[in-house]
Design a protein around this motif. Sequence first.
Motif, mmCIF file in Angstrom:
data_model
loop_
_atom_site.group_PDB
_atom_site.id
_atom_site.type_symbol
_atom_site.label_atom_id
_atom_site.label_comp_id
_atom_site.label_asym_id
_atom_site.label_seq_id
_atom_site.Cartn_x
_atom_site.Cartn_y
_atom_site.Cartn_z
ATOM 1 N N GLY A 167 0.821 -1.207 0.000
ATOM 2 C CA GLY A 167 0.000 0.000 0.000
ATOM 3 C C GLY A 167 0.855 1.257 0.000
ATOM 4 N N ALA A 168 1.913 1.265 0.806
ATOM 5 C CA ALA A 168 2.809 2.412 0.866
ATOM 6 C C ALA A 168 3.529 2.612 -0.469
ATOM 7 C CB ALA A 168 3.819 2.235 2.000
ATOM 8 N N LEU A 169 3.958 1.519 -1.087
ATOM 9 C CA LEU A 169 4.620 1.608 -2.389
ATOM 10 C C LEU A 169 3.682 2.170 -3.456
ATOM 11 C CD1 LEU A 169 6.796 -1.621 -2.602
ATOM 12 C CD2 LEU A 169 7.583 0.740 -2.651
ATOM 13 N N LEU A 170 2.437 1.717 -3.443
ATOM 14 C CA LEU A 170 1.457 2.226 -4.411
ATOM 15 C C LEU A 170 1.191 3.714 -4.187
ATOM 16 C CD1 LEU A 170 -1.071 -0.741 -4.601
ATOM 17 C CD2 LEU A 170 0.553 -0.007 -6.342
ATOM 18 N N LEU A 171 1.120 4.127 -2.938
ATOM 19 C CA LEU A 171 0.904 5.537 -2.631
ATOM 20 C C LEU A 171 2.087 6.378 -3.107
ATOM 21 C CD1 LEU A 171 -0.775 7.758 -1.340
ATOM 22 C CD2 LEU A 171 0.344 7.233 0.838
ATOM 23 N N VAL A 172 3.294 5.915 -2.842
ATOM 24 C CA VAL A 172 4.492 6.641 -3.286
ATOM 25 C C VAL A 172 4.531 6.705 -4.813
ATOM 26 C CG1 VAL A 172 7.022 6.528 -3.397
ATOM 27 C CG2 VAL A 172 5.852 6.206 -1.212
ATOM 28 N N ALA A 173 4.208 5.618 -5.481
ATOM 29 C CA ALA A 173 4.203 5.605 -6.952
ATOM 30 C C ALA A 173 3.178 6.596 -7.489
ATOM 31 C CB ALA A 173 3.927 4.203 -7.470
ATOM 32 N N ALA A 174 1.988 6.631 -6.897
ATOM 33 C CA ALA A 174 0.953 7.563 -7.337
ATOM 34 C C ALA A 174 1.401 9.006 -7.123
ATOM 35 C CB ALA A 174 -0.354 7.289 -6.598
ATOM 36 N N LEU A 175 2.025 9.290 -5.993
ATOM 37 C CA LEU A 175 2.512 10.646 -5.717
ATOM 38 C C LEU A 175 3.623 11.050 -6.677
ATOM 39 C CD1 LEU A 175 2.416 10.671 -1.819
ATOM 40 C CD2 LEU A 175 0.889 11.879 -3.400
ATOM 41 N N LEU A 176 4.513 10.111 -6.985
ATOM 42 C CA LEU A 176 5.579 10.399 -7.945
ATOM 43 C C LEU A 176 5.011 10.679 -9.339
ATOM 44 C CD1 LEU A 176 8.361 7.858 -6.900
ATOM 45 C CD2 LEU A 176 8.415 10.360 -6.689
ATOM 46 N N LEU A 177 4.009 9.901 -9.741
ATOM 47 C CA LEU A 177 3.371 10.117 -11.034
ATOM 48 C C LEU A 177 2.692 11.484 -11.073
ATOM 49 C CD1 LEU A 177 2.660 8.867 -13.792
ATOM 50 C CD2 LEU A 177 0.602 7.951 -12.737
ATOM 51 N N LEU A 178 1.987 11.839 -10.019
ATOM 52 C CA LEU A 178 1.333 13.145 -9.941
ATOM 53 C C LEU A 178 2.368 14.269 -10.002
ATOM 54 C CD1 LEU A 178 -1.285 14.747 -9.587
ATOM 55 C CD2 LEU A 178 -0.976 14.528 -7.124
ATOM 56 N N ALA A 179 3.450 14.121 -9.258
ATOM 57 C CA ALA A 179 4.508 15.133 -9.270
ATOM 58 C C ALA A 179 5.124 15.258 -10.669
ATOM 59 C CB ALA A 179 5.584 14.787 -8.240
ATOM 60 N N ALA A 180 5.369 14.133 -11.323
ATOM 61 C CA ALA A 180 5.927 14.164 -12.680
ATOM 62 C C ALA A 180 4.996 14.914 -13.617
ATOM 63 C CB ALA A 180 6.167 12.743 -13.188
ATOM 64 N N GLY A 181 3.694 14.676 -13.501
ATOM 65 C CA GLY A 181 2.729 15.386 -14.336
ATOM 66 C C GLY A 181 2.709 16.874 -14.054
ATOM 67 N N GLN A 182 2.687 17.237 -12.781
ATOM 68 C CA GLN A 182 2.642 18.645 -12.413
ATOM 69 C C GLN A 182 3.906 19.391 -12.837
ATOM 70 O OE1 GLN A 182 -0.038 20.395 -10.988
ATOM 71 N NE2 GLN A 182 -1.054 18.516 -11.637
ATOM 72 N N LEU A 183 5.010 18.693 -12.903
ATOM 73 C CA LEU A 183 6.268 19.308 -13.335
ATOM 74 C C LEU A 183 6.426 19.333 -14.861
ATOM 75 C CD1 LEU A 183 8.642 17.820 -10.628
ATOM 76 C CD2 LEU A 183 7.890 20.201 -10.829
ATOM 77 N N GLY A 184 5.459 18.770 -15.576
ATOM 78 C CA GLY A 184 5.480 18.823 -17.039
ATOM 79 C C GLY A 184 6.188 17.677 -17.725
#
Length: 163
Positions: free
Chosen positions: A9-26
């Motif tokens: 669960g923690a790994l999935l949350l971190v992966a989702a946050l990293l994906l969101l951050a990558a999107g927000q950074l362009g």
Amino acid sequence: MKIAGLLLGALLLVAALLLLAAGQLGFLAGQPPKDLGVRDGRLKPPSPTPNSVSSQAGSHADHPQRSGADIAPLHYTGDAKAALGRLATLLESTPGCVLVTREPAYLYAQCHTRWLKFTDDVEFALDEAAHVIQVRSASRLGRKDFGVNRARVEALRARFEKT
């Protein structure tokens, strides 16, 4: 077993946050195609993958036909330039869309998804003889768009027909 579930669960949350951050950074925006615009009276053909729509999909005999790529052009009555101007105003007021090019018979906008900032390229070409505005909308990245390009064009069509 409980710890393994928590770790997953923690790994999935971190992966989702990293994906969101990558999107927000362009990082998920992709690069704009270099071959957009009107050539020989036509917009670029739709992608061979199911992530684009075009009102001229059938007019590209040299391009492989793909089921689901066809979409109707925008019909207008009255003055052609005024119709294209109305469409430009609608694009400028659409959240996530930026009108990049505004020419007398051509519009080009870049539309971004809210969270991941995927970018789609949307083009419109005025066809005065047929009293329509041809359209092409395509995702830059990926193979599928889950109907986003079609939905965007249909939403623009509904707003265009009301004005």
